[in-house]
Design a protein around this motif. Structure first.
Motif, mmCIF file in Angstrom:
data_model
loop_
_atom_site.group_PDB
_atom_site.id
_atom_site.type_symbol
_atom_site.label_atom_id
_atom_site.label_comp_id
_atom_site.label_asym_id
_atom_site.label_seq_id
_atom_site.Cartn_x
_atom_site.Cartn_y
_atom_site.Cartn_z
ATOM 1 N N THR A 119 0.859 -0.876 -0.324
ATOM 2 C CA THR A 119 0.168 -0.254 -0.580
ATOM 3 C C THR A 119 0.641 0.928 -0.065
ATOM 4 O O THR A 119 1.942 1.208 0.883
ATOM 5 C CB THR A 119 -0.906 -0.045 1.898
ATOM 6 O OG1 THR A 119 -1.727 -1.190 1.116
ATOM 7 C CG2 THR A 119 -1.985 1.202 1.329
ATOM 8 N N GLN A 163 -7.290 3.894 -5.499
ATOM 9 C CA GLN A 163 -8.099 4.329 -4.097
ATOM 10 C C GLN A 163 -9.509 3.889 -4.420
ATOM 11 O O GLN A 163 -10.037 4.463 -5.391
ATOM 12 C CB GLN A 163 -7.729 5.842 -3.410
ATOM 13 C CG GLN A 163 -8.629 6.516 -2.358
ATOM 14 C CD GLN A 163 -8.241 7.888 -2.174
ATOM 15 O OE1 GLN A 163 -7.246 7.442 -1.262
ATOM 16 N NE2 GLN A 163 -8.372 8.183 -2.345
ATOM 17 N N THR A 222 -4.119 7.192 -1.596
ATOM 18 C CA THR A 222 -3.800 5.818 -0.937
ATOM 19 C C THR A 222 -4.250 4.529 -2.397
ATOM 20 O O THR A 222 -5.547 4.811 -2.788
ATOM 21 C CB THR A 222 -4.567 5.318 -0.023
ATOM 22 O OG1 THR A 222 -4.092 6.184 1.407
ATOM 23 C CG2 THR A 222 -3.939 4.247 0.356
ATOM 24 N N ARG A 248 -3.150 0.481 -4.330
ATOM 25 C CA ARG A 248 -2.200 -0.378 -3.945
ATOM 26 C C ARG A 248 -1.751 -1.109 -4.789
ATOM 27 O O ARG A 248 -1.991 -0.715 -6.031
ATOM 28 C CB ARG A 248 -3.140 -1.260 -2.845
ATOM 29 C CG ARG A 248 -3.398 -1.143 -1.940
ATOM 30 C CD ARG A 248 -4.923 -2.244 -1.131
ATOM 31 N NE ARG A 248 -6.315 -1.830 -1.917
ATOM 32 C CZ ARG A 248 -6.765 -2.140 -1.842
ATOM 33 N NH1 ARG A 248 -7.648 -3.318 -0.761
ATOM 34 N NH2 ARG A 248 -8.082 -1.790 -2.474
#
Length: 592
Positions: free
Chosen positions: A191, A276, A313, A315
């Motif tokens: 992440t 995100q 954010t 990943r």
């Protein structure tokens, strides 16, 4: 005389079929992990160009010279002091502080080969190496000084682990502070929380992005059964239609629909970006030239007022395509992440089959035995259907005299004849297609197991007796035996020399099942039918050894099943033998 001529023609056509199968062998037959490049050029550049066009079934560099160069280049790149170590339960590697790039990942639990001294599988390599693949997170800004590939980030620690996050920080000297906080779980997911803090006196506009860059030189073969190349879920469906050739032709491809995840896949490995939640980044696949490609995920431009911060954010999945692991991420909210494995139309059947294989394996400790156990279960479940099929065949034999009488009575009125025959079936409670049902049900079972053995990483490098990898062809063949003494068999002869022990057993057991269940064909058709097992023996030789193990076991069980069912229906066996003898006598009489 006509029958003999037709038989000779059938054999000739069968021989041509075997020769024509060479091209299919090239398509299906896994190439060696270190296949040699024929007609190699004199210069390293020309060698690299030629080797780049070759791909093995499982991926990785093919040319030995390029593999050696990769080892040397990676060793040099990883010797840099500007790196922070990655040490997670299932992956190891490092983050490059020069650019803040994740470009060094190996998988602890997977080896490159079946050799005892094999290195772990490497799926990420630094930029500029022959097998380069890496991920980068950053920002795009208008009239802003944003971090770039040469930016040297500062790290707050010396290791990224499942228990220890890593934060990289960079100040641009103009009032903006950029940071990337990396965390990693106990599987394969990293992440990246990208934050930009604006301490300047004016508003700024920034766009966070993430990308995966890779070369196609390491790509696995892109086959109809196993997609290799760009992949993702856009809108409501997974896209397997884009390949590297498409990118070379179009230079840029932007899939339609909201991106749930995007990246590049090989048969066993996946590198994918996950945006995100509740965001809709623009996603693009690009050809960068020199056999390198990129998947971009760019978020919308955001105005960041002075004194504020923005965090996005994303990943990154970098690891093995384990069905259970992918499904667990899907259950956690990543839409259709399990479809990173291209199961196809039969996934509703293939995934339970894989689960059953894993369950049996957990009990017995060997996937070869698990396949045999699965075969027993499948045949056991289908036995009542087979039993009913034999009973139906016996019933059909019993009403044969009545059918012949109707055919003779209404030989000039075909509609009436068919109507009366159907009425006969109904009155005698006979289903004329019941005998075909077991064979029809075997088709999806066989295809599903083929897909499972080919696609599921759980089968990779699983051994059984002399077989080192059940997902690859049987190695016990004459071509491999000759290779041990330095004799290379030409590819066009692999149709013969590549014939393994399991393929021979397949042909023999199938021939026995045909002999035990004589058909009611005329002698000419019967002769053609008799050579079919041997043709299939050659055709199936390049398929996964686990699949042939299943089929051989199934044939053995079929023989036992036929013996049993014929003992329960002796009139059926006797009737078929009588019919066969009659046909043979008629043919002998016609020939004389």
């Amino acid at each position: 005389m006509d029958n003999q001529r037709n038989l000779i023609l059938a054999i000739a056509l069968s021989f041509l079929l075997l020769l024509g199968w060479t091209s299919a062998m090239d398509y299906f037959y896994p190439q060696p992990e270190q296949a040699l490049v024929e007609d190699r050029a004199d210069t390293p550049t020309e060698q690299a160009s030629q080797a780049a066009t070759q791909h093995s079934r499982t991926g990785g560099l093919v040319d030995p010279a390029m593999r050696a160069q990769e080892v040397a280049d990676v060793k040099t790149a990883l010797a840099s002091p500007d790196r922070v170590r990655i040490d997670a339960p299932r992956v190891a590697g490092s983050v490059n502080l020069r650019g803040g790039v994740v470009d060094d990942i190996v998988l602890k639990e997977y080896d490159e080969t079946t050799q005892k001294d094999s290195e772990p599988v490497r799926i990420f390599s630094p930029s500029g190496t022959p097998a380069q693949q890496f991920a980068q997170f950053g920002w795009v800004g208008s009239n802003l000084k944003v971090p770039g590939p040469q930016t040297l980030w500062e790290a707050d620690g010396d290791v990224l682990s499942a228990d220890t996050p890593l934060t990289l920080t960079h100040e641009n000297g103009e009032g903006l502070t950029f940071s990337i906080r990396y965390t990693i779980d106990d599987q394969y997911m990293i992440t990246a929380a990208q934050t930009v803090a604006n301490t300047a006196g004016n508003d700024v506009v920034v766009q966070p992005f993430g990308l995966v860059n890779r070369t196609s030189r390491t790509a696995s073969e892109d086959l109809w059964i196993a997609h290799s190349g760009p992949i993702g879920v856009f809108g409501d469906s997974a896209d397997y239609d884009i390949d590297y050739d498409d990118l070379d032709e179009d230079q840029r491809v932007s899939p339609e629909g909201r991106t749930s995840w995007v990246g590049f896949t090989d048969i066993y490995w996946l590198a994918a970006l996950v945006p995100q939640d509740d965001s809709a980044p623009e996603t693009t696949f690009r050809a960068m030239g020199d056999e390198t490609y990129r998947a971009d995920m760019i978020y919308e431009a955001t105005t960041l007022p002075a004194g504020n911060a923005l965090t996005v954010t994303s990943r990154l999945y970098a690891g093995a395509k384990e069905s259970a692991v992918l499904d667990s991420y899907e259950d956690a909210g990543i839409q259709k992440f399990g479809l990173a494995i291209d199961w196809g139309w039969f996934r509703w059947f293939e995934k339970p089959m894989l689960w059953l294989l894993r369950t049996i394996y957990d009990a017995v400790g060997n996937f070869g035995i698990a396949i045999i156990g699965l075969t027993f279960i499948v045949r056991g479940l289908m036995f009542p259907i087979a039993q009913r099929g034999f009973a139906s065949m016996a019933e059909m034999k019993a009403i044969q005299p009545k059918m012949k009488a109707l055919q003779e009575k209404y030989k000039d009125d075909k509609p009436k004849q068919q109507q009366e025959i159907m009425a006969l079936y109904k009155s005698e409670k006979v289903n004329p297609v019941a005998g075909c049902l077991p064979m029809l049900l075997q088709i999806p079972v066989f295809f599903a197991l083929y897909k499972v053995l080919y696609l599921a990483i759980e089968m990779r490098h699983r051994d059984f007796l002399w077989i080192g990898d059940l997902s690859a062809p049987d190695p016990a063949n004459l071509a491999n035996a000759l290779a041990y003494v330095g004799i290379d068999v030409p590819q066009f002869l692999m149709i013969i020399f590549g014939l393994g022990v399991l393929a021979v057993l397949l042909g023999f057991t199938m021939w026995l099942t045909f002999r035990l269940n004589p058909s009611q064909m005329d002698p000419m058709q019967q002769k053609i039918f008799d050579i079919m097992p041997w043709i299939l023996m050659f055709v199936m030789a390049p398929f996964a050894a686990g699949l042939l193990l299943y089929w051989v076991t199934s044939n053995v069980l079929t023989l036992a099943q036929q013996k049993y069912l014929y003992s329960k229906h002796p009139q059926l066996r006797a009737s078929i033998e009588e019919e066969k003898a009659r046909k043979a006598a008629e043919a002998a009489k016609a020939g004389s």
